[in-house]
Design an enzyme around this catalytic site. Structure first.
Site, PDB file in Angstrom:
ATOM      1  N   GLU A   1      44.782  37.575  34.246  1.00  0.00           N
ATOM      2  CA  GLU A   1      44.882  38.919  34.818  1.00  0.00           C
ATOM      3  C   GLU A   1      45.349  38.886  36.275  1.00  0.00           C
ATOM      4  O   GLU A   1      44.903  39.666  37.105  1.00  0.00           O
ATOM      5  CB  GLU A   1      43.523  39.629  34.710  1.00  0.00           C
ATOM      6  CG  GLU A   1      43.073  39.812  33.274  1.00  0.00           C
ATOM      7  CD  GLU A   1      41.705  40.471  33.152  1.00  0.00           C
ATOM      8  OE1 GLU A   1      41.113  40.865  34.189  1.00  0.00           O
ATOM      9  OE2 GLU A   1      41.235  40.599  32.011  1.00  0.00           O
ATOM     10  N   CYS A   2      46.259  37.998  36.564  1.00  0.00           N
ATOM     11  CA  CYS A   2      46.750  37.779  37.920  1.00  0.00           C
ATOM     12  C   CYS A   2      48.189  38.298  38.040  1.00  0.00           C
ATOM     13  O   CYS A   2      48.919  38.355  37.052  1.00  0.00           O
ATOM     14  CB  CYS A   2      46.701  36.266  38.205  1.00  0.00           C
ATOM     15  SG  CYS A   2      47.366  35.763  39.798  1.00  0.00           S
ATOM     16  N   GLY A   3      48.580  38.631  39.255  1.00  0.00           N
ATOM     17  CA  GLY A   3      49.961  39.031  39.475  1.00  0.00           C
ATOM     18  C   GLY A   3      50.949  37.928  39.144  1.00  0.00           C
ATOM     19  O   GLY A   3      52.120  38.194  38.858  1.00  0.00           O
ATOM     20  N   PHE A   4      50.485  36.677  39.176  1.00  0.00           N
ATOM     21  CA  PHE A   4      51.347  35.539  38.849  1.00  0.00           C
ATOM     22  C   PHE A   4      51.289  35.157  37.369  1.00  0.00           C
ATOM     23  O   PHE A   4      51.975  34.217  36.960  1.00  0.00           O
ATOM     24  CB  PHE A   4      50.970  34.321  39.708  1.00  0.00           C
ATOM     25  CG  PHE A   4      51.185  34.523  41.175  1.00  0.00           C
ATOM     26  CD1 PHE A   4      52.449  34.786  41.687  1.00  0.00           C
ATOM     27  CD2 PHE A   4      50.120  34.463  42.061  1.00  0.00           C
ATOM     28  CE1 PHE A   4      52.648  34.980  43.045  1.00  0.00           C
ATOM     29  CE2 PHE A   4      50.309  34.646  43.427  1.00  0.00           C
ATOM     30  CZ  PHE A   4      51.571  34.909  43.913  1.00  0.00           C
ATOM     31  N   THR A   5      50.492  35.855  36.576  1.00  0.00           N
ATOM     32  CA  THR A   5      50.344  35.519  35.154  1.00  0.00           C
ATOM     33  C   THR A   5      51.687  35.433  34.416  1.00  0.00           C
ATOM     34  O   THR A   5      51.834  34.565  33.552  1.00  0.00           O
ATOM     35  CB  THR A   5      49.387  36.516  34.460  1.00  0.00           C
ATOM     36  OG1 THR A   5      48.107  36.424  35.108  1.00  0.00           O
ATOM     37  CG2 THR A   5      49.227  36.211  32.986  1.00  0.00           C
TER      38      THR A   5
END
Length: 163
Positions: free
Chosen positions: A35-39
């Site tokens: 659930e990360c912006g980098f996912t």
């Protein structure tokens, strides 16, 4: 410890995995989160795996919930997410800590071998990457903002080296 092959980690299924099973391969070790912006980097990591696996690259994913609680799922949820959303085929391991008192020994070693910016060892966020030579030593550390495709030249250099 002198190389990555002296460590062991648990698979998503909870089984012990000696990292010595990857001996002779170039490794890209990444702390991941769903659930990360980098996912979306999962797609780039899988593309690297697809492109270079036959030449000896192995991407290893280590889910971590220490940054913004962005990996809240259990092992089954993490595996399902990675497979259904990004068709991940590279090995994913059980959730670990990558910093602090409970940091996995692998990450204590990685960060001591290649400190980050200003010589600080701590992992600062999800999707920090470590590229390792075929002999199991750390070649380079990359920031979370470094896209997987931007590591290709370094991967190709290490793949061209003998074990």
């Amino acid at each position: 410890m002198s190389n990555v092959y002296q460590f062991e980690a648990s698979s998503l299924a909870g089984l012990p995995v000696p990292l010595s099973q990857f001996s002779g391969k170039v490794l890209l070790i990444v702390n991941t989160a769903s659930e990360c912006g980098f996912t979306p980097q999962y797609a780039g990591l899988q593309a690297l795996q697809d492109q270079y696996a036959a030449s000896g690259l192995e991407v290893l994913g280590f889910p971590c919930n220490q940054f913004g609680k962005q990996e809240p799922g259990d092992a089954a949820q993490i595996g399902q997410f990675c497979e259904s959303r990004f068709h991940v085929t590279f090995p994913m391991f059980g959730k670990i800590d990558v910093k602090g008192d409970n940091a996995h020994p692998l990450y204590r070693w990685l960060t001591s071998e290649k400190p980050g910016v200003l010589g600080l060892e701590a992992i600062k966020w999800n999707f920090t990457k470590f590229l390792l030579r075929r002999n199991g030593t750390v070649f380079k550390r990359y920031a979370p903002t470094t896209k997987p495709e931007d590591i290709k030249r370094d991967i190709e250099t290490l793949l061209a080296e003998s074990a």
